[in-house]
Design an enzyme around this catalytic site. Structure first.
Site, short mmCIF file in Angstrom:
data_model
loop_
_atom_site.label_atom_id
_atom_site.label_comp_id
_atom_site.label_asym_id
_atom_site.label_seq_id
_atom_site.Cartn_x
_atom_site.Cartn_y
_atom_site.Cartn_z
N SER A 85 0.82 -1.21 0.00
CA SER A 85 0.00 0.00 0.00
C SER A 85 0.86 1.27 0.00
CB SER A 85 -0.91 0.02 1.23
OG SER A 85 -1.67 -1.16 1.30
N1 SAH Z 1 -0.53 -4.63 3.90
C1 SAH Z 1 0.00 -5.19 2.68
C2 SAH Z 1 -1.02 -5.03 1.59
C3 SAH Z 1 -1.03 -6.18 0.70
S1 SAH Z 1 -2.28 -6.16 -0.52
C4 SAH Z 1 1.30 -4.49 2.32
O1 SAH Z 1 1.44 -3.31 2.64
O2 SAH Z 1 2.17 -5.11 1.71
C5 SAH Z 1 -3.53 -7.13 0.24
C6 SAH Z 1 -3.21 -8.57 0.51
O3 SAH Z 1 -4.39 -9.21 0.98
C7 SAH Z 1 -2.75 -9.38 -0.70
O4 SAH Z 1 -1.49 -9.92 -0.47
C8 SAH Z 1 -3.83 -10.47 -0.84
O5 SAH Z 1 -3.31 -11.72 -1.26
C9 SAH Z 1 -4.35 -10.55 0.58
N2 SAH Z 1 -5.69 -11.13 0.72
C10 SAH Z 1 -6.78 -10.96 -0.06
N3 SAH Z 1 -7.84 -11.64 0.44
C11 SAH Z 1 -7.41 -12.23 1.59
C12 SAH Z 1 -8.04 -13.07 2.57
N4 SAH Z 1 -9.32 -13.44 2.50
N5 SAH Z 1 -7.29 -13.50 3.62
C13 SAH Z 1 -5.97 -13.15 3.73
N6 SAH Z 1 -5.34 -12.38 2.83
C14 SAH Z 1 -6.04 -11.91 1.78
#
Ligand code: SAH
Length: 217
Positions: free
Chosen positions: A61
């Site tokens: 993000s």
């Molecule tokens: N906070 C992270 C954001 C990653 S993007 C950072 O700053 O790097 C969001 C993430 O949520 C992705 O990696 C995606 O695979 C994950 N995601 C989506 N649905 C999910 C679920 N039901 N349970 C766990 N992770 C999930």
């Protein structure tokens, strides 16, 4: 490249200038080497004002979004936190600086493993990473003082609300696939207070209480 001064500028011009005030959030974001959470070829862009690709179709993000979500969680050093969507593990590290214990769930195995390695190398001992569907929370370790979801959901998952401690805060982007609004939900007795914050764009939360499958959104 001088990552330390890039990080200082990020805090000054992207965070403080836009109204992020919480000293613990600003301090953690000035401390944590964000460039170590992105692929090597993108490191030089790690302190810029936008999300970046981390592989598997997912993103780390934008720094401002990490800051505002963390600020809204109002973390105390004694808090237990659940994060849904580990991704790179960057937000996880910020949470681990501010709270006592962080459980983070990621549905993509490869990302969960990479984040685990990164966070161990950086010396964190108060983080547990789990691979699975976090849209239904993580009942074995409930209740949580704070829950943060870093993927966009069509609605607020009931299971997450139910896993909040009294006074607990849930911060989650809710809306359509291409635009969401950041909600903060606070558990007060049998009620849930809902605050609406900024609009935002996140990758989809895919799971039994999010978007059911890729393509549905
Ligand atoms: N906070 C992270 C954001 C990653 S993007 C950072 O700053 O790097 C969001 C993430 O949520 C992705 O990696 C995606 O695979 C994950 N995601 C989506 N649905 C999910 C679920 N039901 N349970 C766990 N992770 C999930």
């Amino acid at each position: 490249m001088d990552f330390t001064s890039a990080r200082k500028s990020m805090v000054e011009y992207q965070l403080k200038a836009r109204g992020i005030q919480a000293p613990n959030v600003l301090h953690a974001m000035e401390k944590i080497p964000r460039h170590l959470f992105v692929p090597e070829e993108l490191q030089e862009y790690a302190y810029e004002d936008h999300p970046l690709s981390i592989g598997c179709g997912q993103t780390i993000s934008q720094p401002y979004m990490v800051a505002i979500m963390t600020e809204l969680l109002e973390l105390k050093p004694s808090d237990k936190v659940l994060e849904v969507g580990t991704g790179s593990g960057y937000q996880t590290a910020i949470l681990a600086e501010l709270a006592q214990y962080v459980i983070s769930i990621e549905r993509i195995h490869e990302l969960a493993e990479e984040a685990k390695k990164r966070l161990t190398n950086l010396g964190y001992t108060n983080i547990k990473i789990i691979c699975g569907d976090g849209s239904k929370g993580y009942p074995p370790e409930k209740y949580y003082d704070a829950i943060i979801v870093t993927a966009g959901s069509p609605e607020v998952p009931e299971s997450l609300k139910k896993q909040l401690n009294e006074g607990g805060r849930l911060v989650i982007p809710v809306g359509g696939a291409n635009l969401q609004v950041l909600l903060k939900i606070i558990k007060q007795g049998n009620d849930y207070l809902i605050e609406k914050h900024t609009s935002c764009i996140f990758v989809p939360l895919i799971g039994s209480e999010g978007w059911r499958k890729i393509g549905e959104n």
